[in-house]
Each structure stands twice: as C-alpha cells, then as structure tokens.
Scaffold this motif. Sequence first.
Motif, PDB file in Angstrom:
ATOM      1  N   LEU A 221      42.531 -47.322 -38.915  1.00  0.00           N
ATOM      2  CA  LEU A 221      41.141 -46.941 -38.680  1.00  0.00           C
ATOM      3  C   LEU A 221      40.983 -45.558 -38.056  1.00  0.00           C
ATOM      4  N   HIS A 222      42.100 -44.907 -37.701  1.00  0.00           N
ATOM      5  CA  HIS A 222      41.990 -43.569 -37.107  1.00  0.00           C
ATOM      6  C   HIS A 222      41.294 -42.582 -38.030  1.00  0.00           C
ATOM      7  N   ALA A 223      41.425 -42.761 -39.335  1.00  0.00           N
ATOM      8  CA  ALA A 223      40.869 -41.811 -40.298  1.00  0.00           C
ATOM      9  C   ALA A 223      39.450 -42.152 -40.711  1.00  0.00           C
ATOM     10  N   VAL A 224      38.868 -43.200 -40.147  1.00  0.00           N
ATOM     11  CA  VAL A 224      37.634 -43.774 -40.676  1.00  0.00           C
ATOM     12  C   VAL A 224      36.446 -43.486 -39.764  1.00  0.00           C
ATOM     13  N   GLY A 225      35.377 -42.946 -40.357  1.00  0.00           N
ATOM     14  CA  GLY A 225      34.089 -42.872 -39.696  1.00  0.00           C
ATOM     15  C   GLY A 225      33.226 -44.039 -40.151  1.00  0.00           C
ATOM     16  N   ARG A 226      31.934 -43.961 -39.889  1.00  0.00           N
ATOM     17  CA  ARG A 226      31.066 -45.060 -40.308  1.00  0.00           C
ATOM     18  C   ARG A 226      31.046 -45.211 -41.830  1.00  0.00           C
ATOM     19  N   GLU A 227      30.947 -44.085 -42.545  1.00  0.00           N
ATOM     20  CA  GLU A 227      30.855 -44.161 -43.998  1.00  0.00           C
ATOM     21  C   GLU A 227      31.737 -43.154 -44.714  1.00  0.00           C
ATOM     22  N   ARG A 228      32.507 -42.365 -43.971  1.00  0.00           N
ATOM     23  CA  ARG A 228      33.350 -41.338 -44.593  1.00  0.00           C
ATOM     24  C   ARG A 228      34.655 -41.210 -43.826  1.00  0.00           C
ATOM     25  N   PHE A 229      35.652 -40.656 -44.504  1.00  0.00           N
ATOM     26  CA  PHE A 229      36.927 -40.390 -43.849  1.00  0.00           C
ATOM     27  C   PHE A 229      36.822 -39.122 -43.016  1.00  0.00           C
ATOM     28  N   LEU A 230      37.345 -39.181 -41.800  1.00  0.00           N
ATOM     29  CA  LEU A 230      37.321 -38.047 -40.888  1.00  0.00           C
ATOM     30  C   LEU A 230      38.615 -37.254 -41.046  1.00  0.00           C
ATOM     31  N   LEU A 231      38.744 -36.624 -42.221  1.00  0.00           N
ATOM     32  CA  LEU A 231      39.950 -35.904 -42.610  1.00  0.00           C
ATOM     33  C   LEU A 231      39.559 -34.628 -43.338  1.00  0.00           C
ATOM     34  N   PRO A 232      40.470 -33.644 -43.385  1.00  0.00           N
ATOM     35  CA  PRO A 232      40.204 -32.471 -44.221  1.00  0.00           C
ATOM     36  C   PRO A 232      40.015 -32.898 -45.672  1.00  0.00           C
ATOM     37  N   PRO A 233      39.137 -32.217 -46.412  1.00  0.00           N
ATOM     38  CA  PRO A 233      38.861 -32.630 -47.798  1.00  0.00           C
ATOM     39  C   PRO A 233      40.110 -32.753 -48.660  1.00  0.00           C
ATOM     40  N   GLU A 234      41.088 -31.880 -48.471  1.00  0.00           N
ATOM     41  CA  GLU A 234      42.277 -31.914 -49.321  1.00  0.00           C
ATOM     42  C   GLU A 234      43.169 -33.126 -49.052  1.00  0.00           C
ATOM     43  N   GLU A 235      42.939 -33.839 -47.958  1.00  0.00           N
ATOM     44  CA  GLU A 235      43.733 -35.032 -47.667  1.00  0.00           C
ATOM     45  C   GLU A 235      43.065 -36.310 -48.176  1.00  0.00           C
ATOM     46  N   ILE A 236      41.858 -36.194 -48.672  1.00  0.00           N
ATOM     47  CA  ILE A 236      41.142 -37.365 -49.167  1.00  0.00           C
ATOM     48  C   ILE A 236      41.389 -37.471 -50.665  1.00  0.00           C
ATOM     49  N   THR A 237      42.169 -38.471 -51.060  1.00  0.00           N
ATOM     50  CA  THR A 237      42.499 -38.656 -52.468  1.00  0.00           C
ATOM     51  C   THR A 237      41.300 -39.219 -53.232  1.00  0.00           C
ATOM     52  N   GLY A 238      41.404 -39.202 -54.548  1.00  0.00           N
ATOM     53  CA  GLY A 238      40.332 -39.762 -55.362  1.00  0.00           C
ATOM     54  C   GLY A 238      40.080 -41.222 -55.069  1.00  0.00           C
ATOM     55  N   SER A 239      41.157 -41.995 -54.874  1.00  0.00           N
ATOM     56  CA  SER A 239      40.990 -43.420 -54.583  1.00  0.00           C
ATOM     57  C   SER A 239      40.350 -43.633 -53.220  1.00  0.00           C
ATOM     58  N   MET A 240      40.601 -42.728 -52.267  1.00  0.00           N
ATOM     59  CA  MET A 240      39.949 -42.823 -50.968  1.00  0.00           C
ATOM     60  C   MET A 240      38.468 -42.471 -51.083  1.00  0.00           C
ATOM     61  N   ALA A 249      35.229 -49.172 -43.735  1.00  0.00           N
ATOM     62  CA  ALA A 249      36.348 -49.684 -42.940  1.00  0.00           C
ATOM     63  C   ALA A 249      36.933 -50.951 -43.561  1.00  0.00           C
ATOM     64  N   ARG A 250      36.073 -51.874 -43.956  1.00  0.00           N
ATOM     65  CA  ARG A 250      36.566 -53.118 -44.554  1.00  0.00           C
ATOM     66  C   ARG A 250      37.307 -52.851 -45.857  1.00  0.00           C
ATOM     67  N   ARG A 251      36.731 -51.991 -46.702  1.00  0.00           N
ATOM     68  CA  ARG A 251      37.376 -51.693 -47.985  1.00  0.00           C
ATOM     69  C   ARG A 251      38.711 -50.983 -47.787  1.00  0.00           C
ATOM     70  N   TRP A 252      38.771 -50.077 -46.820  1.00  0.00           N
ATOM     71  CA  TRP A 252      40.004 -49.331 -46.547  1.00  0.00           C
ATOM     72  C   TRP A 252      41.112 -50.271 -46.079  1.00  0.00           C
ATOM     73  N   LEU A 253      40.783 -51.210 -45.220  1.00  0.00           N
ATOM     74  CA  LEU A 253      41.770 -52.177 -44.759  1.00  0.00           C
ATOM     75  C   LEU A 253      42.237 -53.071 -45.911  1.00  0.00           C
ATOM     76  N   GLU A 254      41.300 -53.570 -46.700  1.00  0.00           N
ATOM     77  CA  GLU A 254      41.670 -54.396 -47.851  1.00  0.00           C
ATOM     78  C   GLU A 254      42.549 -53.626 -48.826  1.00  0.00           C
ATOM     79  N   TYR A 255      42.184 -52.386 -49.084  1.00  0.00           N
ATOM     80  CA  TYR A 255      42.903 -51.538 -50.037  1.00  0.00           C
ATOM     81  C   TYR A 255      44.389 -51.431 -49.676  1.00  0.00           C
TER      82      TYR A 255
END
Length: 374
Positions: A221-240, A249-255
């Motif tokens: 959950l370190h990378a997760v905000g309420r509705e977006r990833f709190l990461l540089p754009p280049e680290e966010i993959t298409g699947s993310m 958060a729920r979808r990211w954990l399930e994934y």
Amino acid sequence: MERLKQYAAAKPGMFSRRDAAALCKEYSLIGTEVYFDDLVPRDLPLGPGEERTFAEAVQTLKARRAHASYWAWPTAFLTGRNRAELYRRMGGAEGVKAYFGDETGEAIYSRWTAEYALCARLGLEAYTFHLIDYAPIDGKWEFTLSRQDILAGMAEMLGVFLSRLDQAGLLGPKGPVIELENAGWGLEYGAQTAEDFAWVLSQVADPWDRLRLGWDVNHLLHAVGRERFLLPPEEITGSMAAQEGPGLARRWLEYNLLDPRLRGRVGSVHLSDRPVTDTEYFRRGKLSQPWLGELEALPEGEAQEEYGVKIVLGQYDAHIPIGSGYLTGEEWTRLLRELEEHNGPFALLHELKNSKDIFADLAAQRAALGGTES
C-alpha cells in the motif's frame, strides 16, 4: 480466519506488563515472529554467547518465526552495481567497512547463514528474508539503479545465499522456509509486484523448494493513494494504470496476492494497514519538498536520520490495525479467504510492530476480521 495459523510480530519492549505467552494464549496464536537485529545487533558475530541470547529470547517471546537482519543498499554493495556511488555516499572505504563490516560482503553472508542455521537448530518455521534497497537516512538520496537492475541483483544475492546454505548442509525438506518479503515502493526498492517475484523466482535455483513469499500488505500500500498510484509516471505500468480509480487499494492487493503465477508460493501475509493519503512524500526514495528542505537544514547524521524515520513510521510503515486505513475489515476478510482458496494454507502474521499496546491493537485487528470465526 480460524483455519489459518496466526502469529504476531514481537518486539522486546511490547511486553512490559503481560508477556508473550499471555498474548498467544489470549488470541490463540501459534507464536510470534522476532527480529534478529533487535536481539543480537547485526554488527556482532553470531557466536555462542549471542546464540544463547537469541535462544533465550525465542523462548521468552514464544517465537516460531524470525526476521533476518538487513542492510541498506545491498545491491550496490554485494553485486557491484553503482558501487562507486555507494562509496561516495558512505564516506569512502572506512564508512563502508564501518557500516557493512568489511568490503567483501563476507560479514553479511556469514551473518545470514548463521541466522538461518540457528533458526533450524531451534526448530523455527520460517525465516523472513527482507532483501531491499533503502537509504541509511530515509529520503536523503534518490535511487539511481533501475528496478530491473535491483531485481537482477536480488536474484544474484539469493543465489549466493542459497548456495552457501547448501554448502553448509543447511538446506533440506524440513528446514525453515525462506519467505521473501516485498519492498515498500516509494521509499524502498526491491521486489514489489507479483510480476517482480515471478521473475526473481524464475531466476533462482531452489531444488529443496524452500523459497516462499511473505506479502507485507502495508508495503504493497506504500504506492497507493485514494484513487491513483503515488509514483513517478514512468513507474506506473499499463496494468497498474488500468486499476486506478475508486477501489484502487482493493484491486491492487487482489492483483498481486491472487496472481496465478504465484499460486502455492505464498507462505505468509503480514497484516496491517497504513493511513490513507494522497501525498507523495518520497519519489524514487528521495523526499519531496518541503520535507527534503527541512531534512537538509538539519545537522548531518542522527538528526537527519530521526527526521526521515519519523515520516516513514508516521506515513508509510505505520503498521496500524486493519479497518483504520485503506480497507474495511470485511474487505480484508474476503481477500484473505480468496487467497486461501487460491493458494492453499498460509501463515497470517499480525505485523503490528510499532504498537504501544499490542494487546489492544491485536484485539482491534482480530475484531475487524470478525473475531476468531472463520
């Protein structure tokens, strides 16, 4: 959750009034997980005296699992990637030797091997191996190695470690499992996603089938905000990116936890939450403004280290009871049931390691899961 074997992270200072035996009895725990460098500082050899100290603490704290010692920047130090940068940041050869114990890595590998051997002799069930890149002063430096370099380095270091265990006759079908804990994305680098672990495991020979995953969901959950990833754009993959929006958060954990490539490989879930935030305090390991400016205005050394740790423990590694962060207790219960059906049995480690009242916090977490009912 009654079917799952349950444990709790244990720190010596947690038990000033009631002991670990009372905690295990009250909450039907198999035992606890202890941290090696809490009990035997990592700059000490694990000799007979230190082994006795650890064994006595294992008995007192009712430990059935142990967390390995770990060091900052292992990739650069143990694999040579960006080694010159490491020396500059550590203040040269003397700083490197003072922190790591030598310049060869022998002190680290010997310590890990001795820790695992002691776990085996004491009959512990699992050895949590936390192989991550982080800075000795949180937030002061940016990561310059790519994540793929760090993953390749992790596979290399794991290979060396398993080879040393094998040469020492320590690997076998009855030894403790080695559970690879995921990094906390944003302020640490290492294996974080299911894709990362699938790749790393494909690169490491494990003939005795000792390697498992220890999913620390707080770290996920370190990378997760309420509705977006709190990461540089280049680290966010298409699947993310496809998962962003309400319910991220729920979808990211399930994934990650339910990835079919890792079915049967999950040894444990380290359960806790963190405060919900939309603030990206760290980017590639370095503090954002204004926090970086505040850190740099402090005297170098202990003051800067304490400043970084305060943000880490307050905003990231808070390890607060579930139900007070990203997911409700009902959502956690559903996810853990789905993982058990998907993966088979796993250990549930209540990782409330920052707790000031472990009895109250564990009670709150268990209540959020529906008490002791499965």
